[in-house]
Design a protein around this motif. Sequence first.
Motif, PDB file in Angstrom:
ATOM      1  N   LYS A  95       0.842  -1.200   0.000  1.00  0.00           N
ATOM      2  CA  LYS A  95       0.000   0.000   0.000  1.00  0.00           C
ATOM      3  C   LYS A  95       0.876   1.247   0.000  1.00  0.00           C
ATOM      4  N   PRO A  96       0.600   2.172  -0.917  1.00  0.00           N
ATOM      5  CA  PRO A  96       1.429   3.383  -1.032  1.00  0.00           C
ATOM      6  C   PRO A  96       1.433   4.235   0.249  1.00  0.00           C
ATOM      7  N   GLU A  97       0.349   4.224   0.985  1.00  0.00           N
ATOM      8  CA  GLU A  97       0.284   5.056   2.192  1.00  0.00           C
ATOM      9  C   GLU A  97       1.228   4.572   3.301  1.00  0.00           C
ATOM     10  N   HIS A  98       1.747   3.343   3.160  1.00  0.00           N
ATOM     11  CA  HIS A  98       2.681   2.807   4.150  1.00  0.00           C
ATOM     12  C   HIS A  98       4.146   2.973   3.726  1.00  0.00           C
TER      13      HIS A  98
ATOM     14  N   LYS B  36       6.150   5.522   3.253  1.00  0.00           N
ATOM     15  CA  LYS B  36       7.016   6.506   3.907  1.00  0.00           C
ATOM     16  C   LYS B  36       7.151   6.277   5.411  1.00  0.00           C
TER      17      LYS B  36
ATOM     18  N   LYS C 265       5.874   0.847  10.760  1.00  0.00           N
ATOM     19  CA  LYS C 265       5.246  -0.227   9.982  1.00  0.00           C
ATOM     20  C   LYS C 265       4.977  -1.437  10.865  1.00  0.00           C
TER      21      LYS C 265
END
Length: 131
Positions: free
Chosen positions: A69-72, A74, A80
């Motif tokens: 998932k892109p929102e994770h 950074k 995480k």
Amino acid sequence: MNNQPATASHLQEISEQIGRAIEQEIDRDNPDEVTGKLMELCALQATATYANALAEQLYNQKLSELVQKPEHAKLSATDKKMLFAGLASQEIYYMTLNERYIRNLSHSIEALRSVLSWKKVEFEQSKYQTH
């Protein structure tokens, strides 16, 4: 056991069956009942191992989905880990539960083997006693 993809509901069903079977009481003075329960627990141990593997598979699938998932992207590794532990809590629960079932079954199997050994000794001794 089968090659169908693992599902959380299937895992939950298997885990509940194992738990109910472990809870069942037996008459430890009845060697036939002890032997039957011993055989049942050995089969359950294999089922619990299978359930643990399913839980691990579901956990790994969940982690794979979360990592992509892109929102994770950074988030730091620590963030995480914390987030994923919360989002995969059901999978972690079933992994832990089934690991504990496996240990419980191992201990129960050894205890029932001891009961049978003791019953065997009692039986042998009773052959030489006069009333």
